[in-house]
Design an enzyme around this catalytic site. Structure first.
Site, PDB file in Angstrom:
ATOM      1  N   ASP A  10       0.903  -1.137   0.144  1.00 39.47           N
ATOM      2  CA  ASP A  10      -0.142   0.181  -0.231  1.00 39.47           C
ATOM      3  C   ASP A  10       0.999   1.243   0.142  1.00 39.47           C
ATOM      4  O   ASP A  10       2.198   1.031  -0.169  1.00 39.47           O
ATOM      5  CB  ASP A  10      -0.955  -0.002   1.249  1.00 39.47           C
ATOM      6  CG  ASP A  10      -0.451   0.242   2.543  1.00 39.47           C
ATOM      7  OD1 ASP A  10       1.083   0.197   2.714  1.00 39.47           O
ATOM      8  OD2 ASP A  10      -0.905   0.265   3.652  1.00 39.47           O
ATOM      9  N   CYS A  67       3.109  -3.394   3.811  1.00 40.93           N
ATOM     10  CA  CYS A  67       2.350  -2.004   4.461  1.00 40.93           C
ATOM     11  C   CYS A  67       3.037  -1.251   5.667  1.00 40.93           C
ATOM     12  O   CYS A  67       4.193  -1.599   5.800  1.00 40.93           O
ATOM     13  CB  CYS A  67       0.814  -2.538   4.617  1.00 40.93           C
ATOM     14  SG  CYS A  67       0.755  -3.505   6.168  1.00 40.93           S
ATOM     15  N   THR A  69       2.934  -1.885   8.867  1.00 45.47           N
ATOM     16  CA  THR A  69       3.174  -2.728  10.011  1.00 45.47           C
ATOM     17  C   THR A  69       3.523  -4.460   9.383  1.00 45.47           C
ATOM     18  O   THR A  69       4.061  -5.201  10.054  1.00 45.47           O
ATOM     19  CB  THR A  69       2.149  -2.970  10.993  1.00 45.47           C
ATOM     20  OG1 THR A  69       0.872  -3.345  10.554  1.00 45.47           O
ATOM     21  CG2 THR A  69       2.131  -1.593  11.743  1.00 45.47           C
ATOM     22  N   HIS A 100       8.468 -24.395  10.002  1.00 44.76           N
ATOM     23  CA  HIS A 100       7.448 -24.870  10.766  1.00 44.76           C
ATOM     24  C   HIS A 100       5.860 -24.803  10.084  1.00 44.76           C
ATOM     25  O   HIS A 100       5.129 -25.524  10.128  1.00 44.76           O
ATOM     26  CB  HIS A 100       7.179 -24.522  12.010  1.00 44.76           C
ATOM     27  CG  HIS A 100       8.325 -25.069  12.852  1.00 44.76           C
ATOM     28  ND1 HIS A 100       8.377 -25.343  14.487  1.00 44.76           N
ATOM     29  CD2 HIS A 100       9.479 -25.601  12.901  1.00 44.76           C
ATOM     30  CE1 HIS A 100       9.323 -25.542  15.052  1.00 44.76           C
ATOM     31  NE2 HIS A 100      10.099 -25.967  13.987  1.00 44.76           N
ATOM     32  N   HIS A 135       5.258 -31.308  11.137  1.00 44.74           N
ATOM     33  CA  HIS A 135       4.387 -30.247  10.746  1.00 44.74           C
ATOM     34  C   HIS A 135       3.619 -30.191   9.663  1.00 44.74           C
ATOM     35  O   HIS A 135       2.835 -29.564   9.520  1.00 44.74           O
ATOM     36  CB  HIS A 135       5.463 -28.977  10.351  1.00 44.74           C
ATOM     37  CG  HIS A 135       6.461 -28.815  11.344  1.00 44.74           C
ATOM     38  ND1 HIS A 135       6.089 -28.157  13.005  1.00 44.74           N
ATOM     39  CD2 HIS A 135       8.003 -29.059  11.614  1.00 44.74           C
ATOM     40  CE1 HIS A 135       7.299 -28.330  13.411  1.00 44.74           C
ATOM     41  NE2 HIS A 135       8.219 -28.871  12.820  1.00 44.74           N
TER      42      HIS A 135
HETATM   43  C1  RB5 Z   1      -1.870   2.781   6.728  1.00 41.54           C
HETATM   44  O1  RB5 Z   1      -2.000   3.953   7.207  1.00 41.54           O
HETATM   45  C2  RB5 Z   1      -1.348   1.562   7.594  1.00 41.54           C
HETATM   46  O2  RB5 Z   1      -2.691   1.586   8.379  1.00 41.54           O
HETATM   47  C3  RB5 Z   1      -1.328   0.299   6.670  1.00 41.54           C
HETATM   48  O3  RB5 Z   1      -0.003   0.452   5.702  1.00 41.54           O
HETATM   49  C4  RB5 Z   1      -0.788  -0.860   7.568  1.00 41.54           C
HETATM   50  O4  RB5 Z   1       0.060  -0.713   8.707  1.00 41.54           O
HETATM   51  C5  RB5 Z   1      -2.166  -1.691   8.244  1.00 41.54           C
HETATM   52  O5  RB5 Z   1      -1.913  -2.826   8.470  1.00 41.54           O
END
Ligand code: RB5
Length: 147
Positions: A10, A67, A69, A100, A135
């Protein structure tokens, strides 16, 4: 035939995706880029879905999703059949998700990992094999949760 990697991000992951794409191409992988194509705000499930389907349908051997996180991408990708996506934050995540869990998509967070860390997590992920054995049936049970 070249090992194919589906990649997507994203807006938060766009820059890291571009870096990882160049890195992977430099390593000889064929990279299928499912967007996004700029830092303009967008919704991660739209891009996760495209790359995850490419893995699910066998058009790509592995996937990489970025993204902020890695979490939103991971949640979205795991809604697609035959996908086993894992968020990678540590070397052990990268290794054990392969050994695993036979993970087939690596999810990385551009707001929580530096590019060089993401690159080495990805390198470990791509070079580590599934251990099989005990596994195997567990992973089959995971897959069978999505009918
Ligand atoms: C975008 O601001 C952020 O929420 C997205 O990139 C991501 O981290 C969501 O899990």
């Amino acid at each position: 035939m070249k090992f194919k990697i589906a990649i997507a991000a994203d807006h938060a992951g766009f820059q890291m995706k571009e870096s990882l794409k160049s890195y992977l191409q430099g390593q000889g992988y064929e990279v299928l880029d499912f967007g996004c194509s700029s830092e303009e705000k967008c919704d991660y499930p739209d891009f996760a879905e495209k790359a995850a389907k490419a893995v699910s349908e066998g058009k790509a051997d592995r996937g990489v999703l970025v993204c902020g996180t890695g979490i939103g991408m991971c949640m979205s990708a795991n809604k697609v059949k035959k996908v086993r996506a894992a968020v990678l934050r540590s070397f052990d995540d990268a290794r054990l998700s392969r050994e695993h869990n036979n993970a087939n998509i690596a999810c990385l967070g551009a707001r929580v990992s530096a590019v060089h860390q993401a690159q080495s997590l990805l390198e470990t992920f791509l070079k580590t094999s599934f251990e099989g054995g005990r596994h195997g049936p567990r992973v089959q049970k995971v897959d069978s949760l999505l009918k």
